[in-house]
Motif scaffolding. Structure first.
Motif, PDB file in Angstrom:
ATOM      1  N   SER A   1       0.744  -1.149  -0.056  1.00 39.65           N
ATOM      2  CA  SER A   1       0.080   0.053   0.112  1.00 39.65           C
ATOM      3  C   SER A   1       0.933   1.029   0.010  1.00 39.65           C
ATOM      4  O   SER A   1       0.647   2.214  -0.917  1.00 39.65           O
ATOM      5  CB  SER A   1      -0.891  -0.204   1.198  1.00 39.65           C
ATOM      6  OG  SER A   1      -1.855  -1.120   1.212  1.00 39.65           O
ATOM      7  N   VAL A   2       1.973   1.288   0.766  1.00 40.01           N
ATOM      8  CA  VAL A   2       2.789   2.421   0.987  1.00 40.01           C
ATOM      9  C   VAL A   2       3.630   2.525  -0.435  1.00 40.01           C
ATOM     10  O   VAL A   2       3.783   3.656  -1.014  1.00 40.01           O
ATOM     11  CB  VAL A   2       3.796   2.285   2.106  1.00 40.01           C
ATOM     12  CG1 VAL A   2       4.724   3.310   2.154  1.00 40.01           C
ATOM     13  CG2 VAL A   2       2.964   2.286   3.433  1.00 40.01           C
ATOM     14  N   ALA A   3       3.967   1.463  -1.035  1.00 40.51           N
ATOM     15  CA  ALA A   3       4.630   1.441  -2.169  1.00 40.51           C
ATOM     16  C   ALA A   3       3.869   2.067  -3.570  1.00 40.51           C
ATOM     17  O   ALA A   3       4.466   2.898  -4.277  1.00 40.51           O
ATOM     18  CB  ALA A   3       5.158   0.106  -2.443  1.00 40.51           C
ATOM     19  N   LEU A   4       2.515   1.683  -3.174  1.00 42.30           N
ATOM     20  CA  LEU A   4       1.785   2.091  -4.292  1.00 42.30           C
ATOM     21  C   LEU A   4       1.281   3.600  -4.103  1.00 42.30           C
ATOM     22  O   LEU A   4       1.370   4.488  -5.058  1.00 42.30           O
ATOM     23  CB  LEU A   4       0.362   1.447  -4.239  1.00 42.30           C
ATOM     24  CG  LEU A   4      -0.719   1.613  -5.301  1.00 42.30           C
ATOM     25  CD1 LEU A   4      -0.310   1.861  -6.713  1.00 42.30           C
ATOM     26  CD2 LEU A   4      -1.826   0.931  -4.994  1.00 42.30           C
ATOM     27  N   LEU A   5       1.158   4.227  -2.807  1.00 44.35           N
ATOM     28  CA  LEU A   5       0.968   5.627  -2.618  1.00 44.35           C
ATOM     29  C   LEU A   5       2.297   6.298  -3.080  1.00 44.35           C
ATOM     30  O   LEU A   5       2.077   7.492  -3.319  1.00 44.35           O
ATOM     31  CB  LEU A   5       0.662   5.697  -1.119  1.00 44.35           C
ATOM     32  CG  LEU A   5      -0.831   5.035  -0.444  1.00 44.35           C
ATOM     33  CD1 LEU A   5      -0.806   5.289   0.871  1.00 44.35           C
ATOM     34  CD2 LEU A   5      -1.785   6.085  -1.042  1.00 44.35           C
ATOM     35  N   LYS A   6       3.244   5.878  -2.911  1.00 44.21           N
ATOM     36  CA  LYS A   6       4.626   6.507  -3.129  1.00 44.21           C
ATOM     37  C   LYS A   6       4.742   6.502  -4.749  1.00 44.21           C
ATOM     38  O   LYS A   6       5.094   7.734  -5.330  1.00 44.21           O
ATOM     39  CB  LYS A   6       5.781   5.734  -2.595  1.00 44.21           C
ATOM     40  CG  LYS A   6       7.240   6.435  -3.062  1.00 44.21           C
ATOM     41  CD  LYS A   6       8.345   5.510  -2.537  1.00 44.21           C
ATOM     42  CE  LYS A   6       9.728   6.064  -3.021  1.00 44.21           C
ATOM     43  NZ  LYS A   6      10.674   5.509  -2.694  1.00 44.21           N
ATOM     44  N   GLU A   7       4.255   5.498  -5.544  1.00 39.18           N
ATOM     45  CA  GLU A   7       4.224   5.585  -6.980  1.00 39.18           C
ATOM     46  C   GLU A   7       3.267   6.663  -7.583  1.00 39.18           C
ATOM     47  O   GLU A   7       3.257   7.217  -8.526  1.00 39.18           O
ATOM     48  CB  GLU A   7       3.722   4.215  -7.556  1.00 39.18           C
ATOM     49  CG  GLU A   7       3.856   4.035  -8.893  1.00 39.18           C
ATOM     50  CD  GLU A   7       5.422   3.988  -9.492  1.00 39.18           C
ATOM     51  OE1 GLU A   7       5.862   4.544 -10.589  1.00 39.18           O
ATOM     52  OE2 GLU A   7       6.303   3.420  -8.501  1.00 39.18           O
ATOM     53  N   MET A   8       2.007   6.962  -6.493  1.00 44.34           N
ATOM     54  CA  MET A   8       1.273   7.851  -6.932  1.00 44.34           C
ATOM     55  C   MET A   8       1.619   9.337  -6.409  1.00 44.34           C
ATOM     56  O   MET A   8       0.812  10.286  -6.694  1.00 44.34           O
ATOM     57  CB  MET A   8      -0.352   7.459  -6.574  1.00 44.34           C
ATOM     58  CG  MET A   8      -0.499   6.083  -6.795  1.00 44.34           C
ATOM     59  SD  MET A   8      -0.951   6.164  -8.489  1.00 44.34           S
ATOM     60  CE  MET A   8      -2.561   7.054  -8.708  1.00 44.34           C
ATOM     61  N   ASP A   9       2.448   9.415  -6.050  1.00 43.78           N
ATOM     62  CA  ASP A   9       3.274  10.629  -5.594  1.00 43.78           C
ATOM     63  C   ASP A   9       2.539  11.361  -4.380  1.00 43.78           C
ATOM     64  O   ASP A   9       2.243  12.585  -4.126  1.00 43.78           O
ATOM     65  CB  ASP A   9       3.418  11.735  -6.576  1.00 43.78           C
ATOM     66  CG  ASP A   9       4.210  11.269  -7.894  1.00 43.78           C
ATOM     67  OD1 ASP A   9       5.178  10.979  -7.616  1.00 43.78           O
ATOM     68  OD2 ASP A   9       3.808  11.606  -8.868  1.00 43.78           O
ATOM     69  N   TYR A  10       2.029  10.313  -3.510  1.00 51.37           N
ATOM     70  CA  TYR A  10       1.389  10.665  -2.201  1.00 51.37           C
ATOM     71  C   TYR A  10       2.206  11.332  -1.412  1.00 51.37           C
ATOM     72  O   TYR A  10       3.436  10.627  -1.160  1.00 51.37           O
ATOM     73  CB  TYR A  10       0.586   9.407  -1.738  1.00 51.37           C
ATOM     74  CG  TYR A  10      -0.360   9.812  -0.464  1.00 51.37           C
ATOM     75  CD1 TYR A  10      -1.383  10.785  -0.560  1.00 51.37           C
ATOM     76  CD2 TYR A  10       0.310   9.496   0.736  1.00 51.37           C
ATOM     77  CE1 TYR A  10      -2.374  11.008   0.530  1.00 51.37           C
ATOM     78  CE2 TYR A  10      -0.701   9.734   1.694  1.00 51.37           C
ATOM     79  CZ  TYR A  10      -1.784  10.461   1.652  1.00 51.37           C
ATOM     80  OH  TYR A  10      -2.623  10.691   2.767  1.00 51.37           O
TER      81      TYR A  10
END
Length: 228
Positions: free
Chosen positions: A187-196
């Motif tokens: 989840s964190v990896a995905l949020l990082k990819e989304m520039d969150y």
């Protein structure tokens, strides 16, 4: 562990990875003397491993040639776009494109021709209706692959919707139906990819620290008479 031991482990790891390379440059995890079935997935993990170890990718030109040929072969699976054609959103499209695209990108050699730009522009990320407790981060992992693939074509239309979907999985700081480190990682990896902005996720940071401490206490061997 001494430097000599570390160097020996590194040497054996590189030898193992190199032994899985096929004649055409691709990699196959179950490659033997009499069997070679290279595939983009194994090639992705092999290339990533060499890069993480700081090692030169063997037969780099052949690896690039293999990946480009794999994409050429995949073109047959994607019909040319028409005015009436719907977007592409099936799992096959994302799964088979992610590994060759992302590997070429990691190697700094990704080039998208007009055909692939059209395909990527038509790729549509559909969010799952439900996440199940026994998936162990599978939903987020698949979604991350889709996001990374789609981003090669530019901005993601449902950018905020994807972020909101992931944030809805947050529970007591962690992520998942039953919060755990695997779901939280993806989840964190995905949020990082989304520039969150991850700096605002204090509760998640605390969850990871507490979970890590609890795991250590459970797995730490009980002291014996020699230790006390």
């Amino acid at each position: 562990m001494s430097n000599l031991q570390m160097n020996n482990i590194l040497k054996r790891t590189v030898q193992y990875l190199s032994s899985k390379q096929c004649a055409n440059g691709g990699f196959c995890v179950y490659k033997t003397e009499y069997l070679e079935e290279p595939n983009p997935t194994d090639t992705f993990f092999a290339v990533s491993s060499f890069q993480l170890l700081g090692e030169v990718i063997p037969n780099r030109d052949r690896v690039l040639s293999y990946l480009r040929q794999a994409l050429t072969n995949l073109k047959k699976q994607f019909p040319l776009s028409t005015d009436t054609q719907s977007n592409i959103h099936n799992t096959f499209a994302f799964n088979y494109l992610y590994f060759p695209f992302y590997t070429l990108n990691r190697m700094g050699c990704l080039y998208l021709d007009e055909f692939w730009r059209d395909v990527l522009n038509r790729l549509e990320i559909l969010l799952p209706e439900e996440v199940y407790a026994n998936e162990s981060g599978a939903t987020q992992q698949w979604l991350l692959r889709k996001v990374r693939t789609k981003k090669f074509a530019g901005e993601i239309p449902n950018h905020q919707q994807i972020i909101d979907f992931i944030l809805d999985l947050q529970n007591d700081g962690g992520f998942g139906v039953k919060p755990n480190l695997i779901d939280t990682y993806w989840s964190v990896a995905l949020l990082k990819e989304m520039d969150y902005d991850l700096t605002q996720m204090d509760s998640t940071r605390q969850f990871i620290q507490l979970t890590d401490k609890s795991w250590f206490q459970v797995t730490k061997p009980a002291p014996n008479s020699a230790d006390t």
